[in-house]
Design a protein around this motif. Sequence first.
Motif, mmCIF file in Angstrom:
data_model
loop_
_atom_site.group_PDB
_atom_site.id
_atom_site.type_symbol
_atom_site.label_atom_id
_atom_site.label_comp_id
_atom_site.label_asym_id
_atom_site.label_seq_id
_atom_site.Cartn_x
_atom_site.Cartn_y
_atom_site.Cartn_z
ATOM 1 N N THR A 186 0.832 -1.208 0.000
ATOM 2 C CA THR A 186 0.000 0.000 0.000
ATOM 3 C C THR A 186 0.862 1.251 0.000
ATOM 4 O O THR A 186 0.626 2.187 -0.782
ATOM 5 C CB THR A 186 -0.928 0.008 1.224
ATOM 6 O OG1 THR A 186 -1.785 -1.126 1.172
ATOM 7 C CG2 THR A 186 -1.757 1.282 1.267
ATOM 8 N N GLY A 187 1.853 1.284 0.873
ATOM 9 C CA GLY A 187 2.739 2.449 0.937
ATOM 10 C C GLY A 187 3.527 2.642 -0.340
ATOM 11 O O GLY A 187 3.690 3.768 -0.821
ATOM 12 N N GLY A 188 4.024 1.536 -0.904
ATOM 13 C CA GLY A 188 4.781 1.635 -2.146
ATOM 14 C C GLY A 188 3.947 2.173 -3.286
ATOM 15 O O GLY A 188 4.400 3.019 -4.071
ATOM 16 N N ARG A 189 2.716 1.707 -3.385
ATOM 17 C CA ARG A 189 1.835 2.198 -4.445
ATOM 18 C C ARG A 189 1.500 3.665 -4.262
ATOM 19 O O ARG A 189 1.428 4.427 -5.228
ATOM 20 C CB ARG A 189 0.562 1.358 -4.476
ATOM 21 C CG ARG A 189 0.764 -0.044 -5.045
ATOM 22 C CD ARG A 189 -0.510 -0.859 -4.937
ATOM 23 N NE ARG A 189 -0.328 -2.185 -5.513
ATOM 24 C CZ ARG A 189 -1.213 -3.165 -5.384
ATOM 25 N NH1 ARG A 189 -2.343 -2.972 -4.695
ATOM 26 N NH2 ARG A 189 -0.986 -4.350 -5.935
ATOM 27 N N MET A 190 1.287 4.067 -3.019
ATOM 28 C CA MET A 190 0.966 5.462 -2.754
ATOM 29 C C MET A 190 2.108 6.375 -3.183
ATOM 30 O O MET A 190 1.894 7.414 -3.812
ATOM 31 C CB MET A 190 0.667 5.652 -1.273
ATOM 32 C CG MET A 190 0.292 7.079 -0.925
ATOM 33 S SD MET A 190 -0.024 7.300 0.821
ATOM 34 C CE MET A 190 -0.519 9.026 0.821
ATOM 35 N N LEU A 191 3.322 5.988 -2.844
ATOM 36 C CA LEU A 191 4.476 6.794 -3.236
ATOM 37 C C LEU A 191 4.632 6.835 -4.754
ATOM 38 O O LEU A 191 4.934 7.892 -5.334
ATOM 39 C CB LEU A 191 5.738 6.240 -2.593
ATOM 40 C CG LEU A 191 5.902 6.541 -1.102
ATOM 41 C CD1 LEU A 191 7.038 5.731 -0.514
ATOM 42 C CD2 LEU A 191 6.135 8.012 -0.884
ATOM 43 N N ALA A 192 4.420 5.715 -5.406
ATOM 44 C CA ALA A 192 4.526 5.681 -6.861
ATOM 45 C C ALA A 192 3.488 6.594 -7.500
ATOM 46 O O ALA A 192 3.788 7.334 -8.449
ATOM 47 C CB ALA A 192 4.364 4.252 -7.373
ATOM 48 N N ARG A 193 2.268 6.569 -6.988
ATOM 49 C CA ARG A 193 1.207 7.424 -7.543
ATOM 50 C C ARG A 193 1.488 8.903 -7.296
ATOM 51 O O ARG A 193 1.009 9.758 -8.044
ATOM 52 C CB ARG A 193 -0.143 7.033 -6.959
ATOM 53 C CG ARG A 193 -0.702 5.727 -7.501
ATOM 54 C CD ARG A 193 -2.180 5.597 -7.187
ATOM 55 N NE ARG A 193 -2.424 5.554 -5.756
ATOM 56 C CZ ARG A 193 -2.514 4.442 -5.050
ATOM 57 N NH1 ARG A 193 -2.373 3.259 -5.648
ATOM 58 N NH2 ARG A 193 -2.754 4.479 -3.751
ATOM 59 N N VAL A 199 10.033 1.114 -0.331
ATOM 60 C CA VAL A 199 9.017 0.966 0.715
ATOM 61 C C VAL A 199 8.245 -0.341 0.539
ATOM 62 O O VAL A 199 7.937 -1.026 1.518
ATOM 63 C CB VAL A 199 8.061 2.178 0.699
ATOM 64 C CG1 VAL A 199 6.822 1.927 1.551
ATOM 65 C CG2 VAL A 199 8.800 3.419 1.203
ATOM 66 N N ALA A 200 7.971 -0.712 -0.698
ATOM 67 C CA ALA A 200 7.179 -1.918 -0.958
ATOM 68 C C ALA A 200 7.896 -3.193 -0.531
ATOM 69 O O ALA A 200 7.248 -4.207 -0.256
ATOM 70 C CB ALA A 200 6.818 -1.995 -2.443
ATOM 71 N N CYS A 201 9.226 -3.152 -0.432
ATOM 72 C CA CYS A 201 9.966 -4.371 -0.074
ATOM 73 C C CYS A 201 10.690 -4.241 1.261
ATOM 74 O O CYS A 201 11.585 -5.050 1.560
ATOM 75 C CB CYS A 201 10.966 -4.734 -1.183
ATOM 76 S SG CYS A 201 12.348 -3.594 -1.364
#
Length: 344
Positions: A273-280, A290-292
């Motif tokens: 969730t955090g990784g996707r938020m940062l990417a967006r 963050v995702a890993c």
Amino acid sequence: MPHCETIILAGGFSSRMQGFKPLYPLGNATVLERAVAAFRDAGVERVLVVTGYRAGDLAPAISAANAEPVFNPGYDQGMFTSVQAGVRSLSRDCESFFVLPVDIPLVRPATVARLMDAFHNDASVLYPNFQGERGHPPVLAACLREPILGHTGEGGLRGVLAQEEEQRPERVRDVAVADQAVLLDMDREEQYRRLQARQQGMRVPTPEECEALFHMAATPHHVRGHCRAVSLVARELGRAWRNGGKGDVDLEFIVRAALLHDVGKGSKPHETTGGRMLARAGFEEMGRVVACHGDAHLDGNEPITEAEIVFLADKLVIGEQAVSLDQRFQAALERYGHESEVKQ
């Protein structure tokens, strides 16, 4: 989102600058090219650049940026005449449009995309809002074309939009963004130098952008405290690694990735969730770290990177307290030791 176009205002005199603002270099591109790219990269197919002063000098850059020039013969009468010239040149089927002064060139494509995704037919104006302050570029519904063209010019575009908000407040909305650049312009040389410095560090969110991401994600305050503690440990680990000659790592990237590693806490899996938020939000590289951050795999031959340092820093903090690896292992054993898989 309905068919969207963009108007970039580049017809002014740049009177408070030593040179001509649209053609100032910013990284490997000009200010104008960066402004256009924010929209092209977000999927806006038609970008109009309204010119006036030194229009001929801008023509090659406009063409190189895959934009369309619109000459405003009344450019010496103020910026609002350029807004009107741009509005007159919008396509008939244009249903919404952005307006951006050229001297706000570092808006992220992700921010433009977020505004496009948020725009619906029941809205007339959307403002990007960074930490409670409205910025650029607003996206406007086509229904505002006639009010803009019929406006006397008093208060400029701001006056038109203020009147729209007064008459139809439910149609004027703010969209929270984690992009401080929506507030950063360059009217003076010192502001240009600030933009130059920011452009070089765009892969890393500012401290203010980190706070905006926490707010947008509604990250619990106790989690934010843990994240700040992890960022402090990560800074020391990164310094030790770099000063020991072990490898070249980006210390600020490590600190901010550690600060945001649990931004998605509360959702499962929070790392994803955090990784996707940062990417967006436009921080794709940090999003991958963050995702890993919950796991790390090295085969012994791979170099240590920022991701592994963030991973280790997280393991050296319980709550807001720095601990040793032995203490962390013991705490995990006490928490999960009753599970059969752990016992094995």
